[in-house]
Design a protein around this motif. Structure first.
Motif, PDB file in Angstrom:
ATOM      1  N   LEU A 143      88.069   8.084  37.844  1.00  0.00           N
ATOM      2  CA  LEU A 143      89.231   8.123  38.721  1.00  0.00           C
ATOM      3  C   LEU A 143      88.793   8.807  40.012  1.00  0.00           C
ATOM      4  N   GLN A 144      88.647   8.010  41.060  1.00  0.00           N
ATOM      5  CA  GLN A 144      88.332   8.545  42.372  1.00  0.00           C
ATOM      6  C   GLN A 144      89.636   8.939  43.050  1.00  0.00           C
ATOM      7  N   MET A 145      89.741  10.209  43.406  1.00  0.00           N
ATOM      8  CA  MET A 145      90.976  10.721  43.992  1.00  0.00           C
ATOM      9  C   MET A 145      90.698  11.197  45.410  1.00  0.00           C
ATOM     10  N   ASN A 146      91.308  10.545  46.370  1.00  0.00           N
ATOM     11  CA  ASN A 146      91.148  10.891  47.780  1.00  0.00           C
ATOM     12  C   ASN A 146      92.467  11.375  48.356  1.00  0.00           C
ATOM     13  N   SER A 147      92.390  12.015  49.505  1.00  0.00           N
ATOM     14  CA  SER A 147      93.593  12.512  50.198  1.00  0.00           C
ATOM     15  C   SER A 147      94.490  13.291  49.242  1.00  0.00           C
ATOM     16  N   LEU A 148      93.889  14.196  48.522  1.00  0.00           N
ATOM     17  CA  LEU A 148      94.631  14.932  47.500  1.00  0.00           C
ATOM     18  C   LEU A 148      95.709  15.813  48.115  1.00  0.00           C
ATOM     19  N   LYS A 149      96.803  15.931  47.369  1.00  0.00           N
ATOM     20  CA  LYS A 149      97.953  16.721  47.788  1.00  0.00           C
ATOM     21  C   LYS A 149      98.219  17.821  46.762  1.00  0.00           C
ATOM     22  N   PRO A 150      98.860  18.895  47.161  1.00  0.00           N
ATOM     23  CA  PRO A 150      99.180  19.941  46.174  1.00  0.00           C
ATOM     24  C   PRO A 150      99.952  19.400  44.976  1.00  0.00           C
ATOM     25  N   GLU A 151     100.769  18.394  45.186  1.00  0.00           N
ATOM     26  CA  GLU A 151     101.545  17.829  44.074  1.00  0.00           C
ATOM     27  C   GLU A 151     100.700  17.020  43.103  1.00  0.00           C
ATOM     28  N   ASP A 152      99.420  16.829  43.413  1.00  0.00           N
ATOM     29  CA  ASP A 152      98.504  16.194  42.466  1.00  0.00           C
ATOM     30  C   ASP A 152      97.943  17.206  41.463  1.00  0.00           C
ATOM     31  N   THR A 153      98.246  18.473  41.647  1.00  0.00           N
ATOM     32  CA  THR A 153      97.780  19.508  40.730  1.00  0.00           C
ATOM     33  C   THR A 153      98.315  19.238  39.323  1.00  0.00           C
ATOM     34  N   ALA A 154      97.403  19.148  38.357  1.00  0.00           N
ATOM     35  CA  ALA A 154      97.784  18.802  36.987  1.00  0.00           C
ATOM     36  C   ALA A 154      96.547  18.826  36.109  1.00  0.00           C
ATOM     37  N   VAL A 155      96.786  18.740  34.817  1.00  0.00           N
ATOM     38  CA  VAL A 155      95.711  18.417  33.885  1.00  0.00           C
ATOM     39  C   VAL A 155      95.689  16.895  33.743  1.00  0.00           C
TER      40      VAL A 155
END
Length: 124
Positions: free
Chosen positions: A81-93
């Motif tokens: 899973l390539q995750m770009n432009s991460l946001k604080p709301e992406d914080t998770a397990v």
């Protein structure tokens, strides 16, 4: 059942990128559809993205569409899973899961093998 192990989580600043990996045991990996889910603190586990066994069909949650890319390498028994432009709301397990019955849904109950999760923290 397939055994799954996630890796690649960590702490990143907003706007940054991370790539998660999900390593699978067994020769049947290439026959299973796969997915990523995530669970933020105090919230229920939610669907993120799924990928067909061949890799040619993908589906994303609206919240990650255009920012995340799911992929797999069947020769390496690994999903990414390539995750770009991460946001604080992406914080998770983040959890990877296998859909061995090829039900192709977003429902947690339809996935029958799960990894232990890898934590992603996005700071603002």
């Amino acid at each position: 059942q397939v055994q799954l192990v996630e890796s690649g989580g960590g702490l990143v600043q907003a706007g940054g990128s991370l790539r998660l990996s999900c390593a699978a045991s067994g020769r049947a990996f290439s026959r299973y559809d796969m997915a990523w889910f995530r669970q933020a603190p105090g919230k229920e586990r939610e669907f993120v993205a799924r990928l067909s066994w061949s890799g040619d069909s993908t589906y994303y949650a609206d919240s990650v569409k255009g920012r995340f890319t799911i992929s797999r390498d069947n020769a390496k028994n690994t999903m990414y899973l390539q995750m770009n432009s991460l946001k604080p709301e992406d914080t998770a397990v983040y959890y990877c899961a296998a859909d061995t019955r090829l039900l192709r849904t977003m429902m947690i109950r339809d996935y029958d093998s799960w990894g232990q999760g890898t934590r992603v923290t996005v700071s603002s």
